[in-house]
Design a protein around this motif. Structure first.
Motif, PDB file in Angstrom:
ATOM      1  N   GLU A 195       0.819  -1.221   0.000  1.00  0.00           N
ATOM      2  CA  GLU A 195       0.000   0.000   0.000  1.00  0.00           C
ATOM      3  C   GLU A 195       0.849   1.267   0.000  1.00  0.00           C
ATOM      4  O   GLU A 195       0.568   2.213  -0.722  1.00  0.00           O
ATOM      5  N   GLN A 196       1.906   1.295   0.820  1.00  0.00           N
ATOM      6  CA  GLN A 196       2.664   2.536   0.980  1.00  0.00           C
ATOM      7  C   GLN A 196       3.770   2.687  -0.056  1.00  0.00           C
ATOM      8  O   GLN A 196       3.947   3.754  -0.630  1.00  0.00           O
ATOM      9  N   TYR A 197       4.519   1.620  -0.284  1.00  0.00           N
ATOM     10  CA  TYR A 197       5.684   1.738  -1.168  1.00  0.00           C
ATOM     11  C   TYR A 197       5.307   1.726  -2.647  1.00  0.00           C
ATOM     12  O   TYR A 197       6.142   2.015  -3.508  1.00  0.00           O
ATOM     13  N   SER A 198       4.049   1.413  -2.941  1.00  0.00           N
ATOM     14  CA  SER A 198       3.594   1.459  -4.336  1.00  0.00           C
ATOM     15  C   SER A 198       3.058   2.838  -4.722  1.00  0.00           C
ATOM     16  O   SER A 198       2.605   3.038  -5.845  1.00  0.00           O
ATOM     17  N   HIS A 199       3.098   3.783  -3.793  1.00  0.00           N
ATOM     18  CA  HIS A 199       2.601   5.134  -4.073  1.00  0.00           C
ATOM     19  C   HIS A 199       3.287   5.699  -5.322  1.00  0.00           C
ATOM     20  O   HIS A 199       4.479   5.439  -5.552  1.00  0.00           O
ATOM     21  N   PRO A 200       2.548   6.446  -6.162  1.00  0.00           N
ATOM     22  CA  PRO A 200       3.149   6.987  -7.396  1.00  0.00           C
ATOM     23  C   PRO A 200       4.441   7.776  -7.182  1.00  0.00           C
ATOM     24  O   PRO A 200       5.280   7.840  -8.093  1.00  0.00           O
ATOM     25  N   LEU A 201       4.617   8.376  -6.013  1.00  0.00           N
ATOM     26  CA  LEU A 201       5.853   9.132  -5.760  1.00  0.00           C
ATOM     27  C   LEU A 201       7.064   8.220  -5.542  1.00  0.00           C
ATOM     28  O   LEU A 201       8.201   8.694  -5.541  1.00  0.00           O
ATOM     29  N   TYR A 202       6.815   6.919  -5.358  1.00  0.00           N
ATOM     30  CA  TYR A 202       7.916   5.975  -5.133  1.00  0.00           C
ATOM     31  C   TYR A 202       7.974   4.852  -6.168  1.00  0.00           C
ATOM     32  O   TYR A 202       8.980   4.139  -6.243  1.00  0.00           O
ATOM     33  N   ALA A 203       6.910   4.662  -6.912  1.00  0.00           N
ATOM     34  CA  ALA A 203       6.728   3.426  -7.701  1.00  0.00           C
ATOM     35  C   ALA A 203       7.904   3.115  -8.632  1.00  0.00           C
ATOM     36  O   ALA A 203       8.224   1.944  -8.868  1.00  0.00           O
ATOM     37  N   ASP A 204       8.582   4.138  -9.164  1.00  0.00           N
ATOM     38  CA  ASP A 204       9.668   3.886 -10.121  1.00  0.00           C
ATOM     39  C   ASP A 204      10.975   3.480  -9.447  1.00  0.00           C
ATOM     40  O   ASP A 204      11.919   3.066 -10.121  1.00  0.00           O
ATOM     41  N   VAL A 205      11.055   3.572  -8.113  1.00  0.00           N
ATOM     42  CA  VAL A 205      12.303   3.219  -7.422  1.00  0.00           C
ATOM     43  C   VAL A 205      12.116   2.146  -6.343  1.00  0.00           C
ATOM     44  O   VAL A 205      13.088   1.564  -5.868  1.00  0.00           O
ATOM     45  N   SER A 206      10.864   1.873  -5.949  1.00  0.00           N
ATOM     46  CA  SER A 206      10.643   1.033  -4.763  1.00  0.00           C
ATOM     47  C   SER A 206      10.648  -0.468  -5.045  1.00  0.00           C
ATOM     48  O   SER A 206      10.703  -1.264  -4.112  1.00  0.00           O
ATOM     49  N   GLU A 207      10.539  -0.869  -6.320  1.00  0.00           N
ATOM     50  CA  GLU A 207      10.563  -2.294  -6.699  1.00  0.00           C
ATOM     51  C   GLU A 207       9.603  -3.120  -5.832  1.00  0.00           C
ATOM     52  O   GLU A 207       9.959  -4.165  -5.283  1.00  0.00           O
ATOM     53  N   VAL A 208       8.377  -2.632  -5.713  1.00  0.00           N
ATOM     54  CA  VAL A 208       7.448  -3.223  -4.745  1.00  0.00           C
ATOM     55  C   VAL A 208       7.112  -4.682  -5.054  1.00  0.00           C
ATOM     56  O   VAL A 208       6.742  -5.448  -4.147  1.00  0.00           O
ATOM     57  N   GLU A 209       7.280  -5.122  -6.297  1.00  0.00           N
ATOM     58  CA  GLU A 209       6.996  -6.513  -6.648  1.00  0.00           C
ATOM     59  C   GLU A 209       8.215  -7.428  -6.505  1.00  0.00           C
ATOM     60  O   GLU A 209       8.122  -8.636  -6.720  1.00  0.00           O
ATOM     61  N   ASN A 210       9.350  -6.849  -6.124  1.00  0.00           N
ATOM     62  CA  ASN A 210      10.591  -7.616  -6.014  1.00  0.00           C
ATOM     63  C   ASN A 210      10.721  -8.171  -4.589  1.00  0.00           C
ATOM     64  O   ASN A 210      11.078  -7.460  -3.658  1.00  0.00           O
ATOM     65  N   ASP A 211      10.432  -9.464  -4.417  1.00  0.00           N
ATOM     66  CA  ASP A 211      10.444 -10.076  -3.086  1.00  0.00           C
ATOM     67  C   ASP A 211      11.810  -9.995  -2.410  1.00  0.00           C
ATOM     68  O   ASP A 211      11.899  -9.923  -1.182  1.00  0.00           O
ATOM     69  N   SER A 212      12.877 -10.018  -3.200  1.00  0.00           N
ATOM     70  CA  SER A 212      14.214  -9.981  -2.603  1.00  0.00           C
ATOM     71  C   SER A 212      14.566  -8.608  -2.041  1.00  0.00           C
ATOM     72  O   SER A 212      15.525  -8.464  -1.282  1.00  0.00           O
ATOM     73  N   LYS A 213      13.778  -7.596  -2.406  1.00  0.00           N
ATOM     74  CA  LYS A 213      14.041  -6.228  -1.939  1.00  0.00           C
ATOM     75  C   LYS A 213      13.441  -5.978  -0.557  1.00  0.00           C
ATOM     76  O   LYS A 213      13.866  -5.059   0.161  1.00  0.00           O
ATOM     77  N   TYR A 214      12.437  -6.767  -0.161  1.00  0.00           N
ATOM     78  CA  TYR A 214      11.657  -6.495   1.052  1.00  0.00           C
ATOM     79  C   TYR A 214      11.757  -7.633   2.060  1.00  0.00           C
ATOM     80  O   TYR A 214      11.909  -8.795   1.692  1.00  0.00           O
ATOM     81  N   LYS A 215      11.658  -7.259   3.314  1.00  0.00           N
ATOM     82  CA  LYS A 215      11.478  -8.264   4.370  1.00  0.00           C
ATOM     83  C   LYS A 215      10.448  -7.734   5.372  1.00  0.00           C
ATOM     84  O   LYS A 215      10.576  -6.607   5.851  1.00  0.00           O
ATOM     85  N   VAL A 216       9.440  -8.539   5.642  1.00  0.00           N
ATOM     86  CA  VAL A 216       8.432  -8.184   6.657  1.00  0.00           C
ATOM     87  C   VAL A 216       8.962  -8.612   8.014  1.00  0.00           C
ATOM     88  O   VAL A 216       9.210  -9.800   8.256  1.00  0.00           O
ATOM     89  N   ILE A 217       9.183  -7.632   8.889  1.00  0.00           N
ATOM     90  CA  ILE A 217       9.623  -7.902  10.262  1.00  0.00           C
ATOM     91  C   ILE A 217       8.715  -7.111  11.206  1.00  0.00           C
ATOM     92  O   ILE A 217       8.880  -5.900  11.364  1.00  0.00           O
ATOM     93  N   PRO A 218       7.755  -7.768  11.829  1.00  0.00           N
ATOM     94  CA  PRO A 218       6.880  -7.035  12.752  1.00  0.00           C
ATOM     95  C   PRO A 218       7.656  -6.521  13.956  1.00  0.00           C
ATOM     96  O   PRO A 218       8.572  -7.194  14.437  1.00  0.00           O
ATOM     97  N   PRO A 219       7.322  -5.335  14.451  1.00  0.00           N
ATOM     98  CA  PRO A 219       7.889  -4.879  15.722  1.00  0.00           C
ATOM     99  C   PRO A 219       7.421  -5.782  16.856  1.00  0.00           C
ATOM    100  O   PRO A 219       6.535  -6.625  16.685  1.00  0.00           O
ATOM    101  N   GLY A 220       7.995  -5.575  18.022  1.00  0.00           N
ATOM    102  CA  GLY A 220       7.661  -6.445  19.140  1.00  0.00           C
ATOM    103  C   GLY A 220       7.332  -5.691  20.413  1.00  0.00           C
ATOM    104  O   GLY A 220       7.285  -4.479  20.451  1.00  0.00           O
ATOM    105  N   VAL A 221       7.132  -6.484  21.449  1.00  0.00           N
ATOM    106  CA  VAL A 221       6.823  -5.977  22.779  1.00  0.00           C
ATOM    107  C   VAL A 221       7.945  -6.405  23.718  1.00  0.00           C
ATOM    108  O   VAL A 221       8.426  -7.542  23.649  1.00  0.00           O
ATOM    109  N   ASN A 222       8.369  -5.492  24.571  1.00  0.00           N
ATOM    110  CA  ASN A 222       9.307  -5.842  25.633  1.00  0.00           C
ATOM    111  C   ASN A 222       8.514  -6.509  26.742  1.00  0.00           C
ATOM    112  O   ASN A 222       7.915  -5.844  27.588  1.00  0.00           O
TER     113      ASN A 222
END
Length: 472
Positions: A195-222
């Motif tokens: 949703e966020q990285y596919s925004h038109p202001l980023y779409a030409d540089v964000s490679e949103v469909e490139n799985d090797s470019k991204y990693k989902v890491i949820p934040p945590g709780v102490n």
């Protein structure tokens, strides 16, 4: 292995000074602190590289080196740049080259294996560092400028005025460069990526469909702080709360986010003010920091915070519910956690009514302490609570907020048990740090390549072109 966390804005110390009191001292700092500490526990040598501030109003941040504890890992490294006085993050942009130049001088005889960068200014600093050393970096945006522009309804007509205040020209370009040159973009949810990285202001540089470019890491709780076990360490805060409550035992609806327009406190206050059912079932508790009684102490807040709190106080007085609304002055994460634990014993609910929340750390902290959670359906919470462990609400629909709060209060035991299980199984800082370690180890193996020429920090033409062609 030496890893740097680049975080030019805000600051860090062992007392969490000013946390949530200022827009630059929000959840991002907790994130960086907790991930760095857990990485240190995984035998990574971690430096948080931030700004040295020599300012009598901010005395906590003058030492060049500082630490959270006696292990001295992570180390807080404060780099001088942009003068000595405190500067809001929007004013740091012209000084980031000086920041990176002084980082290079500080580490001239040390090997830097990898860099993690945070927010747009940290990301741009990572780009500048890569241009000199070739060192690979990850980019964690936390929040992005394009979404802020959309929320503020930035148009071709009002862009110049809003750009002066928010520095979108610099921020958007910093984000674009960070996305382009990062070896990995770290996001909290897959929704954030698409949703966020596919925004038109980023779409030409964000490679949103490139799985090797991204990693989902949820934040945590102490979980050492945020749990449902009241101990002797909690007694001071418990006594403070009990004195204010004067033996009253009703459940509470808890609002604990910092005073920020996008957090949308006012909608919950309106929902409560307009629902006799809610008023009969629960009191409303609003957590502040630094002012015990906003009706008399509001002048102590910044102009922006006053502009958010004033309509809340007016709504309370108009509805004649001052006897049902309680304000609590909580000055630290420990006090916040204690309050969550205390109110969970009263079968209370936590509510996060933000217009949009990229992830939503606060609700999982509250849930870990036993509170039932009601959260915005916009953004990360819809993914976190997709299993039904929390109640999702439309933040712009007062009646939906009322119904969500009633559902949480009526089914407290069910939601409290379910959200605690959800958090402990999926959202701890240990698991977040393990995700970062995978990114770091992968990034270290990649070849180091410098950047021949870093473009100037100005996306004005790109933004204006986007606004001109934007479909209304």
């Amino acid at each position: 292995m030496k890893v740097l966390f680049l975080n030019p804005q805000g600051n860090f110390d062992k007392n969490d000074s000013h946390l949530t009191e200022h827009p630059d001292f929000g959840g991002q700092l907790i994130y960086v602190k907790e991930v760095s500490k857990e990485l240190a526990n995984l035998n990574v040598s971690v430096d948080i590289v931030t700004r040295q501030i020599i300012d009598p109003n901010w005395p906590e941040f003058s030492k060049k080196l500082d630490y959270f504890d006696t292990t001295q890992n992570p180390t807080i490294v404060r780099i001088p740049f942009g003068g000595e006085k405190f500067l809001n993050k929007e004013l740091l942009w012209p000084h980031l080259k000086e920041y990176v130049g002084n980082i290079l001088a500080f580490y001239q005889n040390q090997k830097i294996d990898f860099v993690t960068t945070h927010y747009a200014d940290g990301g741009y600093s990572g780009v500048l560092l890569k241009s000199k050393l070739g060192v690979n970096f990850s980019f964690t945006g936390h929040s992005l400028g394009a979404q802020k522009m959309d929320k503020l309804n930035v148009s071709h007509e009002n862009f110049e005025d809003l750009d002066k205040e928010y520095h979108f020209s610099q921020r958007i370009m910093a984000e674009r460069l960070s996305m382009k040159y990062a070896s990995k973009i770290i996001v909290s949810t897959s929704m954030e990526r698409y949703e966020q990285y596919s925004h038109p202001l980023y779409a030409d540089v964000s490679e949103v469909e490139n799985d090797s470019k991204y990693k989902v890491i949820p934040p945590g709780v102490n979980t050492e702080i945020f749990n449902d076990d009241l101990t002797d360490l909690d007694q001071e805060t418990v006594a403070q709360i009990e004195k204010k409550l004067n033996k009253q035992q009703k459940p509470f609806i808890i609002l604990s986010s910092r005073l920020d327009l996008k957090k949308n406190h006012i909608s919950v206050v309106k929902a409560y003010a307009n629902s006799k059912d809610l008023q009969d079932k629960a009191n409303l508790g609003i957590f502040l920091r630094g002012i015990p009684d906003p009706f008399t102490d509001i002048h102590k807040l910044s102009e922006n915070e006053r502009s958010i709190l004033t309509p809340i106080l007016e709504e309370i007085e108009k509805a004649d519910i001052k006897d049902k609304v309680y304000f609590f002055d909580l000055k630290s994460q420990l006090a916040l956690a204690t309050a969550y634990k205390f109110f969970s014993k009263l079968k209370s609910v936590f509510v996060l009514p933000s217009f949009y929340e990229p992830f939503g750390l606060a609700p999982i902290e509250a849930g870990a302490c036993g509170l039932a959670v009601i959260a915005t359906k916009n953004g990360g919470p819809s993914e976190i609570f997709s299993d039904g462990s929390g109640v999702l609400i439309d933040p712009e629909d007062i009646q939906d907020i009322v119904e969500g709060l009633i559902k949480g209060l009526n089914n407290y035991d069910y939601f409290s048990k379910k959200v605690k299980k959800r958090v402990l199984e999926n959202y701890t800082w240990k698991s977040t740090a393990r995700g970062y370690l995978e990114v770091i180890e992968g990034g270290v193996k990649l070849p180091k390549k410098t950047i021949e020429k870093v473009p100037s920090l100005d996306a004005k033409e790109i933004i204006i072109d986007f606004l001109k062609n934007k479909k209304i």
